[in-house]
Design a protein around this motif. Structure first.
Motif, PDB file in Angstrom:
ATOM      1  N   ASN A  18       3.058  79.747  34.025  1.00 27.47           N
ATOM      2  CA  ASN A  18       3.170  81.134  33.581  1.00 27.47           C
ATOM      3  C   ASN A  18       3.057  82.086  34.768  1.00 27.47           C
ATOM      4  OD1 ASN A  18       3.369  83.310  31.746  1.00 27.47           O
ATOM      5  ND2 ASN A  18       1.135  83.520  31.783  1.00 27.47           N
ATOM      6  N   LYS A  65      15.328  89.200  39.033  1.00 27.24           N
ATOM      7  CA  LYS A  65      13.928  89.481  38.742  1.00 27.24           C
ATOM      8  C   LYS A  65      13.578  89.156  37.293  1.00 27.24           C
ATOM      9  CE  LYS A  65      10.506  93.077  39.260  1.00 27.24           C
ATOM     10  NZ  LYS A  65      10.252  94.469  39.583  1.00 27.24           N
ATOM     11  N   SER A  66      14.531  89.327  36.381  1.00 22.66           N
ATOM     12  CA  SER A  66      14.250  89.072  34.970  1.00 22.66           C
ATOM     13  C   SER A  66      14.615  87.649  34.546  1.00 22.66           C
ATOM     14  CB  SER A  66      15.003  90.089  34.105  1.00 22.66           C
ATOM     15  OG  SER A  66      16.394  89.926  34.287  1.00 22.66           O
ATOM     16  N   GLU A 101       6.276  81.934  36.816  1.00 21.06           N
ATOM     17  CA  GLU A 101       7.419  82.568  36.148  1.00 21.06           C
ATOM     18  C   GLU A 101       7.313  84.088  36.093  1.00 21.06           C
ATOM     19  OE1 GLU A 101       7.656  80.543  32.354  1.00 21.06           O
ATOM     20  OE2 GLU A 101       9.402  79.443  33.093  1.00 21.06           O
ATOM     21  N   THR A 102       6.111  84.618  36.070  1.00 20.46           N
ATOM     22  CA  THR A 102       5.954  86.066  35.896  1.00 20.46           C
ATOM     23  C   THR A 102       5.600  86.813  37.173  1.00 20.46           C
ATOM     24  OG1 THR A 102       3.643  85.784  35.238  1.00 20.46           O
ATOM     25  CG2 THR A 102       5.293  85.852  33.477  1.00 20.46           C
ATOM     26  N   PHE A 103       5.178  86.101  38.223  1.00 18.31           N
ATOM     27  CA  PHE A 103       4.808  86.773  39.480  1.00 18.31           C
ATOM     28  C   PHE A 103       6.055  87.342  40.129  1.00 18.31           C
ATOM     29  CE2 PHE A 103       3.478  86.892  43.970  1.00 18.31           C
ATOM     30  CZ  PHE A 103       2.315  87.620  43.812  1.00 18.31           C
ATOM     31  N   PRO A 104       6.010  88.612  40.517  1.00 19.26           N
ATOM     32  CA  PRO A 104       7.221  89.240  41.100  1.00 19.26           C
ATOM     33  C   PRO A 104       7.622  88.665  42.435  1.00 19.26           C
ATOM     34  CG  PRO A 104       5.415  90.833  40.993  1.00 19.26           C
ATOM     35  CD  PRO A 104       4.921  89.557  40.417  1.00 19.26           C
ATOM     36  N   SER A 144      14.374  83.410  34.636  1.00 14.99           N
ATOM     37  CA  SER A 144      13.386  82.361  34.845  1.00 14.99           C
ATOM     38  C   SER A 144      13.703  81.647  36.151  1.00 14.99           C
ATOM     39  CB  SER A 144      13.453  81.358  33.695  1.00 14.99           C
ATOM     40  OG  SER A 144      12.686  80.210  33.998  1.00 14.99           O
TER      41      SER A 144
END
Length: 71
Positions: A65, A30-31, A68-71, A33
């Motif tokens: 972005n 999850k953390s 890369e950040t969407f869960p 990239s």
């Protein structure tokens, strides 16, 4: 907190069940990239290509972005 998670996938003809330390592995994934995981790297590249945005544009950076950040 459980050390493992049981996953069962069923269809009308078969059933697949697996138990393992998925919870522990998911935290690291999850953390990370998506570019560090080969399957996700290909999927992100496909999404960026299909979006048709110019390379290095602000719109492409915004989409990247989100991916890369969407869960």
């Amino acid at each position: 907190m459980p050390a493992g998670l049981s996953i069962t996938i069923s269809s009308s003809t078969s059933r697949l069940s697996s138990t393992g330390p998925f919870v522990l592995a998911f935290g690291r994934l999850k953390s990370s990239s998506p570019f560090t995981i080969p399957v996700l790297r290909r999927k992100v590249a496909t999404v960026l290509e299909r979006a048709g945005l110019p390379k290095y544009s602000h719109d492409q950076k915004a989409l990247l972005n989100i991916l890369e950040t969407f869960p």
